[in-house]
Design an enzyme around this catalytic site. Structure first.
Site, PDB file in Angstrom:
ATOM      1  N   LYS A 161      31.940 -26.113 -36.878  1.00  0.00           N
ATOM      2  CA  LYS A 161      32.052 -27.743 -37.574  1.00  0.00           C
ATOM      3  C   LYS A 161      33.206 -27.944 -38.704  1.00  0.00           C
ATOM      4  O   LYS A 161      33.484 -26.867 -39.083  1.00  0.00           O
ATOM      5  CB  LYS A 161      30.534 -27.766 -38.066  1.00  0.00           C
ATOM      6  CG  LYS A 161      29.548 -28.111 -36.889  1.00  0.00           C
ATOM      7  CD  LYS A 161      28.199 -28.105 -37.562  1.00  0.00           C
ATOM      8  CE  LYS A 161      27.117 -28.107 -36.481  1.00  0.00           C
ATOM      9  NZ  LYS A 161      25.826 -28.331 -36.902  1.00  0.00           N
TER      10      LYS A 161
ATOM     11  N   TYR B 206      25.009 -36.303 -30.684  1.00  0.00           N
ATOM     12  CA  TYR B 206      23.834 -35.993 -31.201  1.00  0.00           C
ATOM     13  C   TYR B 206      22.752 -37.137 -31.079  1.00  0.00           C
ATOM     14  O   TYR B 206      21.851 -37.463 -31.867  1.00  0.00           O
ATOM     15  CB  TYR B 206      24.154 -35.930 -32.924  1.00  0.00           C
ATOM     16  CG  TYR B 206      24.571 -34.562 -33.273  1.00  0.00           C
ATOM     17  CD1 TYR B 206      23.972 -33.544 -32.911  1.00  0.00           C
ATOM     18  CD2 TYR B 206      25.850 -34.377 -34.035  1.00  0.00           C
ATOM     19  CE1 TYR B 206      24.440 -32.207 -33.548  1.00  0.00           C
ATOM     20  CE2 TYR B 206      26.289 -33.286 -34.417  1.00  0.00           C
ATOM     21  CZ  TYR B 206      25.586 -31.936 -34.085  1.00  0.00           C
ATOM     22  OH  TYR B 206      25.954 -30.765 -34.699  1.00  0.00           O
TER      23      TYR B 206
ATOM     24  N   ASN C 141      25.809 -25.871 -41.863  1.00  0.00           N
ATOM     25  CA  ASN C 141      25.629 -24.424 -40.988  1.00  0.00           C
ATOM     26  C   ASN C 141      26.444 -24.193 -40.177  1.00  0.00           C
ATOM     27  O   ASN C 141      26.368 -23.322 -39.042  1.00  0.00           O
ATOM     28  CB  ASN C 141      24.010 -25.080 -40.169  1.00  0.00           C
ATOM     29  CG  ASN C 141      24.187 -25.956 -39.162  1.00  0.00           C
ATOM     30  OD1 ASN C 141      25.071 -26.535 -39.030  1.00  0.00           O
ATOM     31  ND2 ASN C 141      23.118 -25.956 -38.315  1.00  0.00           N
TER      32      ASN C 141
ATOM     33  N   HIS D 105      27.738 -25.271 -33.842  1.00  0.00           N
ATOM     34  CA  HIS D 105      26.660 -25.970 -33.067  1.00  0.00           C
ATOM     35  C   HIS D 105      26.766 -25.105 -31.833  1.00  0.00           C
ATOM     36  O   HIS D 105      27.899 -24.546 -31.326  1.00  0.00           O
ATOM     37  CB  HIS D 105      27.208 -27.455 -32.677  1.00  0.00           C
ATOM     38  CG  HIS D 105      26.264 -27.919 -31.622  1.00  0.00           C
ATOM     39  ND1 HIS D 105      25.023 -28.368 -31.710  1.00  0.00           N
ATOM     40  CD2 HIS D 105      26.721 -27.941 -30.304  1.00  0.00           C
ATOM     41  CE1 HIS D 105      24.321 -28.695 -30.445  1.00  0.00           C
ATOM     42  NE2 HIS D 105      25.495 -28.611 -29.663  1.00  0.00           N
TER      43      HIS D 105
ATOM     44  N   GLU E 177      26.842 -31.040 -22.528  1.00  0.00           N
ATOM     45  CA  GLU E 177      27.877 -30.996 -23.611  1.00  0.00           C
ATOM     46  C   GLU E 177      29.357 -30.739 -23.445  1.00  0.00           C
ATOM     47  O   GLU E 177      30.103 -31.296 -23.659  1.00  0.00           O
ATOM     48  CB  GLU E 177      27.310 -30.136 -24.614  1.00  0.00           C
ATOM     49  CG  GLU E 177      26.014 -30.839 -25.397  1.00  0.00           C
ATOM     50  CD  GLU E 177      25.324 -29.690 -26.286  1.00  0.00           C
ATOM     51  OE1 GLU E 177      24.259 -29.963 -26.954  1.00  0.00           O
ATOM     52  OE2 GLU E 177      25.990 -28.643 -26.487  1.00  0.00           O
TER      53      GLU E 177
HETATM   54  P1  CMP Z   1      23.191 -28.292 -34.796  1.00  0.00           P
HETATM   55  O1  CMP Z   1      22.916 -27.032 -33.939  1.00  0.00           O
HETATM   56  O2  CMP Z   1      24.403 -28.717 -34.474  1.00  0.00           O
HETATM   57  O3  CMP Z   1      22.062 -29.314 -34.072  1.00  0.00           O
HETATM   58  C1  CMP Z   1      21.676 -30.539 -34.973  1.00  0.00           C
HETATM   59  C2  CMP Z   1      22.303 -30.498 -36.336  1.00  0.00           C
HETATM   60  O4  CMP Z   1      21.547 -31.394 -37.031  1.00  0.00           O
HETATM   61  C3  CMP Z   1      22.014 -29.041 -36.867  1.00  0.00           C
HETATM   62  O5  CMP Z   1      22.734 -28.268 -36.270  1.00  0.00           O
HETATM   63  C4  CMP Z   1      22.286 -29.337 -38.517  1.00  0.00           C
HETATM   64  O6  CMP Z   1      23.694 -29.263 -38.530  1.00  0.00           O
HETATM   65  C5  CMP Z   1      21.900 -30.737 -38.508  1.00  0.00           C
HETATM   66  N1  CMP Z   1      20.425 -30.812 -38.880  1.00  0.00           N
HETATM   67  C6  CMP Z   1      19.215 -30.519 -38.415  1.00  0.00           C
HETATM   68  N2  CMP Z   1      18.311 -30.522 -39.339  1.00  0.00           N
HETATM   69  C7  CMP Z   1      18.763 -30.959 -40.534  1.00  0.00           C
HETATM   70  C8  CMP Z   1      18.296 -31.300 -41.716  1.00  0.00           C
HETATM   71  N3  CMP Z   1      16.975 -31.418 -41.834  1.00  0.00           N
HETATM   72  N4  CMP Z   1      19.052 -32.084 -42.652  1.00  0.00           N
HETATM   73  C9  CMP Z   1      20.381 -32.032 -42.288  1.00  0.00           C
HETATM   74  N5  CMP Z   1      20.710 -31.653 -41.003  1.00  0.00           N
HETATM   75  C10 CMP Z   1      20.059 -31.117 -40.349  1.00  0.00           C
END
Ligand code: CMP
Length: 151
Positions: free
Chosen positions: A9, A49, A112, A115, A126
């Protein structure tokens, strides 16, 4: 052979972690079969998403993923979906196990780094959303048996 989508990301790209993330997946024994650096369109972000529409973090998530380039990749290997998710660690970095990418390089769920597809079926969907068929490269590793061979 099972394939999975991995995104580094915008925070991972900005922080210079593309190489570290690729290195960990390569060393694990997974095979890279597709890769491109892209500025994600709003429409692609929303489709990717869609499952999170309506959640409190949804609009922020769309802004985050479209804010700067993303490194999109397809990795191949037996059980690649589970293997990649294990290497990434839990979605929330403070719940991730030491030694995983999210534990070692991140603090917040909102930043984080990566993905990774969460099931083989979602991986197929995807990958077809992010990659054209001719962007996936089939190639042979010379040392394949030393990585994936059985006894
Ligand atoms: P990802 O694995 O890409 O799948 C969905 C994404 O939403 C996740 O990683 C995070 O980047 C984001 N995400 C999930 N929960 C939260 C949260 N509580 N607050 C902010 N971002 C979130």
């Amino acid at each position: 052979m099972e394939q999975t989508l991995v995104l580094v990301k915008p925070d991972g790209v900005q922080r210079g972690l593309i190489g570290e993330i690729i290195a960990r997946l390569e060393k694990r024994g997974l095979k890279l079969v597709g890769a491109k650096l892209i500025q994600v369109a709003d429409s692609l972000a929303r489709e990717h998403y869609a499952i999170h529409i309506g959640k409190p973090f949804y609009e922020g998530l769309i802004q985050y993923i479209t804010a700067a380039p993303v490194m999109a990749m397809v990795w191949e290997g037996e059980n690649s979906v589970n293997a990649v998710r294990q290497t990434m660690g839990s979605t929330d970095p403070v719940k991730a196990t030491p030694g995983t990418i999210r534990h070692d390089f991140a603090l917040l769920i909102s930043r984080n780094l990566t993905h990774a597809s969460d099931s083989p079926e979602n991986a197929r969907n995807e990958i077809s959303l992010w990659f054209e068929k001719d962007e996936i490269v089939e190639w042979q590793r010379l040392n394949e048996d030393w990585i994936t061979g059985g006894n």
